[in-house]
Every structure is written in structure tokens, then in C-alpha cells.
Design a protein around this motif. Structure first.
Motif, mmCIF file in Angstrom:
data_model
loop_
_atom_site.group_PDB
_atom_site.id
_atom_site.type_symbol
_atom_site.label_atom_id
_atom_site.label_comp_id
_atom_site.label_asym_id
_atom_site.label_seq_id
_atom_site.Cartn_x
_atom_site.Cartn_y
_atom_site.Cartn_z
ATOM 1 N N GLY A 1 49.908 43.204 44.638
ATOM 2 C CA GLY A 1 51.041 43.156 43.713
ATOM 3 C C GLY A 1 51.980 42.007 44.008
ATOM 4 O O GLY A 1 52.337 41.224 43.102
ATOM 5 N N LEU B 1 50.288 38.648 43.464
ATOM 6 C CA LEU B 1 50.122 38.394 42.033
ATOM 7 C C LEU B 1 51.410 37.816 41.451
ATOM 8 O O LEU B 1 51.386 36.843 40.693
ATOM 9 C CB LEU B 1 49.741 39.700 41.328
ATOM 10 C CG LEU B 1 49.573 39.636 39.808
ATOM 11 C CD1 LEU B 1 48.499 38.623 39.433
ATOM 12 C CD2 LEU B 1 49.191 41.015 39.263
ATOM 13 N N THR C 1 48.538 45.293 35.834
ATOM 14 C CA THR C 1 49.642 44.950 36.734
ATOM 15 C C THR C 1 50.480 46.181 37.054
ATOM 16 O O THR C 1 50.862 46.414 38.207
ATOM 17 C CB THR C 1 50.531 43.864 36.095
ATOM 18 O OG1 THR C 1 49.671 42.834 35.606
ATOM 19 C CG2 THR C 1 51.494 43.269 37.103
ATOM 20 N N ASN D 1 51.152 47.834 40.669
ATOM 21 C CA ASN D 1 52.510 48.048 41.171
ATOM 22 C C ASN D 1 52.777 49.527 41.476
ATOM 23 O O ASN D 1 53.524 49.838 42.395
ATOM 24 C CB ASN D 1 53.531 47.520 40.169
ATOM 25 C CG ASN D 1 53.505 46.003 40.126
ATOM 26 O OD1 ASN D 1 53.027 45.365 41.072
ATOM 27 N ND2 ASN D 1 53.978 45.426 39.039
#
Lengths: 312, 238
Positions: free
Chosen positions: B117, B120, B63, B67
């Protein structure tokens, strides 16, 4: 809760449709204008910001495209970047203005068949009131000396372009080393037009090619304080443009035949007349240099080349 | 209001561009950004769903990587894509340098982390109970995914818009890989609104640069309005 798969699929579908619509539009544009002879072929020309920004290339390329049915993709970069793109085989022909760099390009085997195309000159421009009084300070070396002496703002291209190379040559001729300069020497790092705008806004001096300066004169308040050879100034400020094809033996996919057709066209009577005729506000920007009755061997080989004597 | 009138007057009276020129740069801008965003979305949604639905070691790290990709400098992406599509590079045989398709590649690279991102985050915020319910009602994995997409549709629409905003407003990479090419007949091949603005500003023509900027803003506004409508859908708005 109901599972509404159809809606989501519909939403995704329309997103795609929008994208595909874009494809179709561009596809039509690409296929619609099939040329008469060598249709569909593209010649990539990397060149300097000065030929690009002045609009000369549009005048030159339109008749060429019409006659050969070839699209000319002109990419305006600095001289250094334009040659580097040629070295990578991403362009077919290069038109630039820094003889030393062109010679390197040819000597390294990346370029073949160099020709002189045209010339104009560089001028030193600055604020109308000339705070460093460079105008009467004796030639271009005296002028840059006066700038350095008074520590007046000077905006440099700083981008490895032909103009940048010339500027460094001028400082060197004046016996000054750029590395010693203080904050007044600004590394602008951009194309000629942008640097003129920067110099204008900071009330500074800069070295500019006459073509770009004339084409932008209406947008800025800078004035010429040192003339180049076109107006009787020193030969040091001469600005010759050369054209070189990318060597097909190094990059076999380059459009070498088209590149040579283009070089032939640009250096022909017709091409040179377009160069001579091109004016902005009644001022001629570039001067023909390709046509001469006398042979000019010097244009084909690196400067100072000794000939075949040491070849064997 | 002299300041305002000096800005508005050139907008209304002088129009320094040929229509074909303006139309072609708008078309190239939209073509490149919309195709790039459509491809990014197709790529990003499955990734976002897969990552959002599963628990695995290194999920936090992944993640973070996604990002970080959101803030990737576009000039660097442009250089990397130029290297890839250059005749010397791995994709050299496709002859993509200085084409709109090369620009799509670089914008795809720029938009994908943004869309992944943000989607998600949206997918992760859909409550587990919703997914369990869909599964309990006999939904297949695809059904569960679609329910989640439907629940997270505002967030996903935001993700797509953020990706689109990144793509269409970007100037660094498209300038490098596209070359800012316009033919002598005044139709754009790889000039977009942003690179046209850059060119005008570089030549000190700030008014025309501002006009093009205004057109770009209007264009983004129209696309936003369209996607927001789409995000609401029919019957989806309770």
C-alpha cells in the motif's frame, strides 16, 4: 538522467542478505545441539498457564531433554485451548487440570493413557482487608455467597480453563447462577497470572490455583481468605492435574512414543520427586499423585465409568 | 526525580534475565520480522509497480482492498494462519505449527499489505514524465521500473519500515501460531520480545516488561537508522 541499476540491485541485495543472515543464525541454533539418542525430535506439550507460569515445567523438562535428546516444546494455554490443540493433532501430549474436560477428550477418542500426575488446590484470594468479610463465612460456598451478597468485585478467568471450570462449579455448589450476576462479576478472559493482576488492581476477589498465587505473591497485595484442601479446606477446591497422550490412531503423525516416554518420566519416581521438591520461597507448589502401591484404575477411565459390564 | 529513578534503577542495576535468554528472544524477533519483511518486500514491490504503472478497471477497488489489509487485526491473521499450518490444515504436512517459520508466514501476511500500500502510493506519485523520459532514453521495462524505484526510494523505504514496525511490534498472531516457546535451558524457540513482554506483564512483573519494551524500542530505532541510511545510498543524495 543515468540509470543506476547497480545501486538499486545492491540495495535489494543487502536487504536480502540481512534476511539470510537471520536464517543462518537460526539454522545454526537448530542443527548445533544434536542430542545423543533420538536427536532432532521434538515433543510438543500443551499445558495450562499454571504449570507454565510457575516454572515447574522447566525443572521437569530439562532432565528429560538431557536423557532422551528430545526437545520439549511446552506451550502454555488454558485447559480448553490445550485440549483443543491436542484434538487438532498439533500437540503430542496434554497436561491439564479439569477432569471433566479430560474425560471428554478421552471419551471422544482423541486421548489415550491418561494418568494422574499431581495435585494442589484452589484458594479464594482477595484484598487484605476482605471488604465482603468472606473469611469466616463458612466454607467456600458461604464465601462466594458473601461476595455475591455484597456485590464485591469478582474477576473470573472466563476462558474455558480448568480454573474457570472449577469456579463455575463453586458458584453452582452455592446455588448461584453466573448469568444473573451484575457488573461486579468481571469476565477477565486471560491467564491466571493476568487475572491475579487484574483482581489486585481492581480490589476484587478471584479463585486462583495455589501454585500460581504463591509464585506471584510478591507482585500483588491479594491474600488467601478461603483455603483449599492442602491447608485443610473443603475438598471442592481440590485441583488435580492429569496427563494424556494424543491418540496416534486419530492423528498418525503425533510423536506417540515420545509422548509415552514423557508420561512415563513425569509419573516416575524421579519425575514425582522433582514435583515434590519444587518450591517457591520455601512453599511447595504441587504434590505428587502418580505413585501408589495400591492400584488406581479410576485414573485411566472417565469418571463414573462402569467397567466392561455394558461393553457387549 | 523519584519516578524516573525508580524506572531507571532496575534498568541499570538489576538484570533479571540470563544473557542467553535475552539474546535468543532478540534473535528470534529479528529473524522472524526481517525475513518476513524481506519476503514481503520482494512480493510487494512488483505488485506496487504493476498496479502503479497500469490503468485498468477495478484499480480503485484493488487499492482499497490493499489499504484495508493494512489494518487487518493480527489476532485474526494468527487464527487463519494457525488453521492453515495446523496438522489438519492445507499446509499441515510441512509441520509448521509452533515454529518460527509459522510466525514468518503470519507476519508476511500482516506486513505485505502495508508495504504494498505505501509503496503503491510512493510509486504512483513518481511523475509520468520521469517514466516517459526513461523509456525515451531507450530503457527497457525493467529500467523504467528501476528508475521509478529510485525516484520513489524514500517512500519505499518508509513502506519497508512501516512493514517492519508492524511485524516486530505485533504480539497477537505470533503468540497463536508460535506458542511462545522457550526451552528449559532458557533459549527461545518462538518467544519474541513482544510475547516476552506479554508474559512478564501477565505475571505482574511490570518493571521487567518495561525493560524489554525499552530494548524493543532501541532495536526498532537501530533498524530504522540502518534502512534510512540505505535509502539514501551513495550518490543518491543530491
Amino acid at each position: 538522467m543515468p540509470i543506476q541499476r547497480r545501486e538499486v540491485v545492491a540495495a535489494l541485495g543487502s536487504t536480502l542478505a540481512v534476511g539470510l543472515a537471520g536464517c543462518t543464525v537460526l539454522g545454526d541454533g537448530g542443527n548445533g545441539d544434536a542430542g545423543p539418542e533420538i536427536s532432532g525430535e521434538t515433543l510438543t506439550l500443551t499445558t495450562t498457564t499454571s504449570t507454565y507460569d510457575t516454572g515447574l515445567l522447566d525443572e521437569l523438562n530439562a532432565p528429560f531433554q538431557e536423557r532422551y535428546g528430545v526437545t520439549v516444546d511446552a506451550v502454555g494455554q488454558g485447559t480448553g485451548a490445550a485440549l483443543e490443540t491436542g484434538r487438532n493433532g498439533d500437540s503430542d501430549v496434554v497436561m491439564v487440570h479439569a477432569r471433566r474436560l479430560e474425560d471428554e477428550f478421552v471419551a471422544d477418542g482423541y486421548g489415550v493413557n491418561r494418568r494422574n500426575v499431581m495435585f494442589n488446590d484452589f484458594v479464594v484470594v482477595g484484598p487484605a482487608d476482605d471488604p465482603a468479610s468472606i473469611a469466616g463465612s463458612g466454607g467456600v460456598t458461604g464465601a462466594v455467597d458473601a461476595v455475591a451478597e455484597s456485590e464485591s468485585t469478582f474477576v473470573s478467568r472466563g476462558d474455558d480453563s480448568g480454573t474457570h471450570a472449577k469456579e463455575l462449579e463453586v458458584w453452582e455448589a452455592a446455588g448461584l447462577d453466573v448469568a444473573d450476576f451484575g457488573e461486579w462479576y468481571v469476565d477477565g478472559g486471560d491467564g491466571m497470572g493476568a487475572i491475579l493482576v487484574q483482581a489486585d488492581q481492581q480490589g476484587g476477589y478471584t479463585l486462583a490455583d495455589r501454585g500460581t498465587y504463591l509464585s506471584m505473591r510478591d507482585e500483588i497485595d491479594l491474600e488467601i481468605h478461603v483455603e483449599g484442601p492442602v491447608e485443610g479446606g473443603p475438598e471442592l477446591l481440590a485441583n488435580p492435574y492429569g496427563i494424556v497422550a494424543v491418540n496416534p490412531a486419530v492423528h498418525d503423525h503425533v510423536a506417540y512414543d515420545l509422548a509415552m516416554a514423557y508420561i512415563g518420566y513425569v509419573t516416575s519416581v524421579e519425575g514425582q520427586e522433582i514435583v515434590e521438591r519444587y518450591t517457591i520461597d520455601g512453599e511447595q507448589l504441587f504434590f505428587s499423585q502418580a505413585l501408589a502401591e495400591e492400584p488406581n484404575f479410576e485414573q485411566y477411565v472417565p469418571e463414573g465409568w462402569e467397567g466392561a459390564s455394558d461393553a457387549e | 526525580m523519584t519516578v524516573e529513578s525508580s524506572l531507571v534503577t532496575p534498568l541499570l542495576l538489576e538484570f533479571p534475565f540470563e544473557w542467553t535468554y535475552l539474546r535468543s528472544i532478540v534473535r528470534v524477533s529479528l529473524y522472524v520480522s526481517l525475513v518476513a519483511v524481506a519476503l514481503s518486500t520482494l512480493c510487494s514491490l512488483p505488485i506496487a509497480l504493476a498496479v502503479g504503472f497500469t490503468e485498468f478497471r477495478g484499480k480503485t477497488l484493488l487499492t482499497s482492498v490493499i489499504n484495508t489489509g493494512m489494518g487487518f487485526p493480527s489476532v485474526v491473521v494468527g487464527l487463519v494462519v494457525l488453521f492453515a499450518v495446523s496438522n489438519q490444515g492445507p499446509l499441515g504436512s510441512f509441520d509448521l505449527v509452533f515454529t518460527a517459520e509459522a510466525m514468518i508466514v503470519s507476519q508476511f501476511v500482516l506486513a505485505t499489505p502495508v508495504i504494498t500500500g505505501v509503496s503503491l502510493a510512493a510509486v504512483s506519485s513518481v511523475e509520468r514524465t520521469v517514466r516517459d523520459a526513461a523509456f525515451a532514453m531507450g530503457g527497457t521495462r525493467v529500467d523504467v521500473a528501476l528508475v521509478t524505484i529510485k525516484e520513489a526510494r524514500y517512500g519505499i523505504a518508509t513502506a519497508v519500515l512501516a512493514g517492519f514496525g508492524r511485524a516486530i511490534s505485533e504480539v497477537g498472531s505470533v503468540l497463536i501460531v508460535g506458542g511462545n516457546i522457550v526451552g528449559p535451558d532458557g533459549t527461545s524457540k518462538t518467544r519474541t520480545l513482544t510475547t516476552a513482554i506479554q508474559l512478564e506483564a501477565r505475571q505482574g512483573r511490570f518493571e521487567t516488561a518495561m525493560m524489554l519494551g525499552a530494548i524493543l524500542v532501541v532495536l526498532v530505532l537501530v533498524v530504522n537508522a540502518f534502512v534510512v541510511r540505505l535509502g539514501r545510498g551513495d550518490g543518491g543524495y543530491r
